[in-house]
Write a protein that holds these residues in place. Structure first.
Motif, PDB file in Angstrom:
ATOM      1  N   TYR A 100       0.840  -1.203   0.000  1.00  9.79           N
ATOM      2  CA  TYR A 100       0.000   0.000   0.000  1.00  9.79           C
ATOM      3  C   TYR A 100       0.879   1.260   0.000  1.00  9.79           C
ATOM      4  N   GLU A 103       2.467   1.853  -3.349  1.00  7.23           N
ATOM      5  CA  GLU A 103       1.482   2.349  -4.310  1.00  7.23           C
ATOM      6  C   GLU A 103       1.232   3.844  -4.115  1.00  7.23           C
ATOM      7  N   ARG A 104       1.321   4.299  -2.870  1.00  6.67           N
ATOM      8  CA  ARG A 104       1.113   5.726  -2.588  1.00  6.67           C
ATOM      9  C   ARG A 104       2.359   6.567  -2.878  1.00  6.67           C
ATOM     10  N   GLU A 136      -3.750   9.247   6.962  1.00  2.41           N
ATOM     11  CA  GLU A 136      -4.404   8.232   6.130  1.00  2.41           C
ATOM     12  C   GLU A 136      -4.458   6.878   6.829  1.00  2.41           C
ATOM     13  N   GLU A 140      -6.017   2.419  10.977  1.00  2.00           N
ATOM     14  CA  GLU A 140      -5.708   1.004  10.828  1.00  2.00           C
ATOM     15  C   GLU A 140      -5.191   0.396  12.127  1.00  2.00           C
ATOM     16  N   GLU A 299      -4.623  -3.644  -1.294  1.00  3.63           N
ATOM     17  CA  GLU A 299      -5.781  -2.861  -1.726  1.00  3.63           C
ATOM     18  C   GLU A 299      -6.740  -2.669  -0.550  1.00  3.63           C
ATOM     19  N   GLN A 301      -7.778   0.633   0.452  1.00  2.00           N
ATOM     20  CA  GLN A 301      -8.291   1.993   0.446  1.00  2.00           C
ATOM     21  C   GLN A 301      -9.778   2.063   0.798  1.00  2.00           C
ATOM     22  N   GLU A 302     -10.551   1.064   0.388  1.00  2.29           N
ATOM     23  CA  GLU A 302     -11.984   1.076   0.674  1.00  2.29           C
ATOM     24  C   GLU A 302     -12.245   1.066   2.181  1.00  2.29           C
ATOM     25  N   ILE A 304     -10.118   2.180   4.508  1.00  6.49           N
ATOM     26  CA  ILE A 304      -9.628   3.454   5.038  1.00  6.49           C
ATOM     27  C   ILE A 304     -10.642   4.564   4.791  1.00  6.49           C
ATOM     28  N   ASP A 305     -11.184   4.626   3.558  1.00  3.06           N
ATOM     29  CA  ASP A 305     -12.154   5.668   3.231  1.00  3.06           C
ATOM     30  C   ASP A 305     -13.435   5.531   4.047  1.00  3.06           C
TER      31      ASP A 305
END
Length: 325
Positions: A100, A103-104, A136, A140, A299, A301-302, A304-305
């Motif tokens: 992750y 990717e960022r 961000e 988590e 993956e 992000q869903e 986290i958002d």
């Protein structure tokens, strides 16, 4: 001059300043804004700049955030209940977050690692450098749960294991929080990390424990003992900040926060089920993804958002409630 209760305008902020209630915070914001209108506000530039920084911090907290949200982060993963499976799960989470972060476009640096014979992690600490990394990823933090057929069991039985994830802001220096020296236990050891040719000859690794809370941090990958000590101190300070912030939020909501959270059944924020079906579920928001492999490949992000949206909704509800009252 303007107030004895200046939390962030001083180099060494007492820990109780991080426990301000919402009413205390709003009162302090108003106090600073009034002070800024005074003709002699800039008589002492250093004090004035400190108060402006404090105002920014307090306003960010009023919106449910922190000035540290825009900065970098440190991540620690601990293997919890479940033996080899739990430590292997810690390795899987390490890989998930590493992908992750890549990717960022953020950087990833190991500060300390403790591996078992199977390549799993008993614990590992990583520094994540990138704009907005802490804001961000901070949600988590918590206990993660894995259900699968154990690769370490000859009978291939279904096994449940746990790992603890902890994200904290990266502090460049410890000055943001005052920690009395007598509250710290500092230990030195020979480093096992790639810090240069001297690491196996000199005690460059440093472990620091904050005695009142038992919070600890370990750094070993810098070239010198002094650098590792500075890094470990910054980690301890950031962990104390995260703890006090959690306590402050809990106090506002009338909740109780345990001083220790076990990485075991009942405390999980997210479950990763690989057998007998495939599902990753976040227990805070209810978000489900039926492709665990995709999630474990970074993956996330869903999730986290969704957690950010839930937090924003909670802040708006609290604000509306105050207006109604």
């Amino acid at each position: 001059k303007y107030s004895h209760f200046s939390c962030f305008g001083k180099r060494n902020a007492p820990l109780y300043c991080l426990l301000m209630t919402k009413d205390e915070r709003e009162a302090r914001i108003q106090e600073i804004e009034v002070a800024m209108q005074a003709a002699d506000f800039w008589t002492n530039p250093r004090e004035a700049q400190g108060m402006i920084k404090e105002l920014q911090e307090l306003k960010a907290e009023s919106l449910g955030g922190s000035i540290y949200d825009a900065g970098s982060a440190a991540l620690t993963i601990f293997g919890g209940a479940g033996g080899d499976d739990a430590e292997d799960f810690a390795r899987m989470l390490y890989s998930m977050y590493e992908r992750y972060v890549a990717e960022r476009g953020w950087s990833w640096k190991i500060l300390h690692e403790n591996k078992n014979d199977h390549g799993g992690y008993r614990n590992v600490t990583i520094e994540i450098e990138g704009k907005g990394a802490y804001g961000e990823l901070k949600r988590e933090s918590g206990v993660h749960r894995l259900v699968r057929l154990s690769p370490f069991n000859a009978n291939q039985l279904r096994h449940t294991s746990f790992a603890m994830v902890e994200f904290i802001p990266r502090f460049e220096k410890t000055g943001a929080i005052d920690i009395p020296p007598e509250e710290l236990s500092i230990e030195f050891a020979r480093s096992s990390g790639p810090g240069g040719q001297n690491v196996n000859k000199r005690e460059t690794a440093v472990r620091i424990v904050h005695l009142p809370t038992k919070i600890s941090a370990h750094a070993e990958n810098e070239r010198s003992q002094a650098q590792n000590k500075e890094r470990a101190l910054a980690l301890v300070a950031a962990k104390l900040y995260a703890l006090r912030e959690e306590e402050r939020v809990a106090k506002e909501k009338g909740m109780y926060i345990s001083k220790t959270t076990d990485a075991a059944w009942g405390n999980q924020i997210r479950s990763y089920v690989l057998h007998p079906y495939k599902l990753v579920k976040d227990h805070r928001t209810g978000v489900e993804i039926r492709d665990p492999e995709k999630v474990l490949h970074g993956e996330i992000q869903e999730f986290i958002d969704a957690e950010k949206a839930a937090e924003d909704l909670s802040v708006r509800k609290d604000a509306n409630k105050e207006e109604d009252e």
